[in-house]
Motif scaffolding. Sequence first.
Motif, short mmCIF file in Angstrom:
data_model
loop_
_atom_site.label_atom_id
_atom_site.label_comp_id
_atom_site.label_asym_id
_atom_site.label_seq_id
_atom_site.Cartn_x
_atom_site.Cartn_y
_atom_site.Cartn_z
N LEU A 11 7.83 -63.76 -12.58
CA LEU A 11 9.14 -64.34 -12.28
C LEU A 11 9.99 -64.32 -13.55
CD1 LEU A 11 7.91 -67.46 -10.28
CD2 LEU A 11 8.44 -65.17 -9.40
N PHE A 12 11.26 -63.97 -13.40
CA PHE A 12 12.13 -63.87 -14.56
C PHE A 12 13.41 -64.68 -14.39
CE2 PHE A 12 9.45 -60.16 -14.97
CZ PHE A 12 9.18 -60.15 -16.33
N ARG A 16 12.44 -67.94 -12.59
CA ARG A 16 11.41 -68.61 -13.40
C ARG A 16 11.82 -70.05 -13.68
NH1 ARG A 16 11.19 -65.72 -18.42
NH2 ARG A 16 13.04 -66.94 -18.85
N ASP A 17 13.08 -70.26 -14.05
CA ASP A 17 13.55 -71.62 -14.35
C ASP A 17 13.48 -72.51 -13.12
OD1 ASP A 17 14.05 -70.67 -16.92
OD2 ASP A 17 16.20 -70.42 -16.57
N CYS A 21 7.69 -71.98 -13.38
CA CYS A 21 6.53 -71.20 -13.79
C CYS A 21 6.96 -69.75 -13.95
CB CYS A 21 5.39 -71.32 -12.78
SG CYS A 21 5.81 -70.80 -11.11
N ASP A 22 6.13 -68.95 -14.59
CA ASP A 22 6.52 -67.56 -14.79
C ASP A 22 5.72 -66.57 -13.95
OD1 ASP A 22 4.17 -67.82 -16.20
OD2 ASP A 22 4.98 -67.12 -18.10
#
Length: 86
Positions: A11-12, A16-17, A21-22
Motif C-alpha cells: 500500500l502506498f 497506506r496512511d 499499514c503498508d
Amino acid sequence: MTSTAPLRILLFAGVRDAAGCDVANVAVDHPVTAAKVIESVAAQIPAAAPLIGVSRLAVDGRYVGPDHVIRHADVELALIPPVSGG
C-alpha cells in the motif's frame, strides 16, 4: 480449477496512511482479476475503501487494467492511489 491463495499487496501514499499499514494480505480464489483484488482489499480495510476504489493495481512494476488476471507467478502487487501535483 480454482484454488485459494493469499496475496500480499503493498500500500502506498494516501492508501497506506488511511489503512494505518503498508501491506494488506488477502486470501482470494484463483483465478482472480485485478478488480477483485482491489475489491477484496477495500472490504478488508473499510477506512481506506473510498481511496482504494479509485486506486490502480500494479503487478511486478506495471499498471494493469481491471480485467488483468493475477497469476501465481506474479511477485509484487502494489496499490497506487491517484497522484496530483503542481
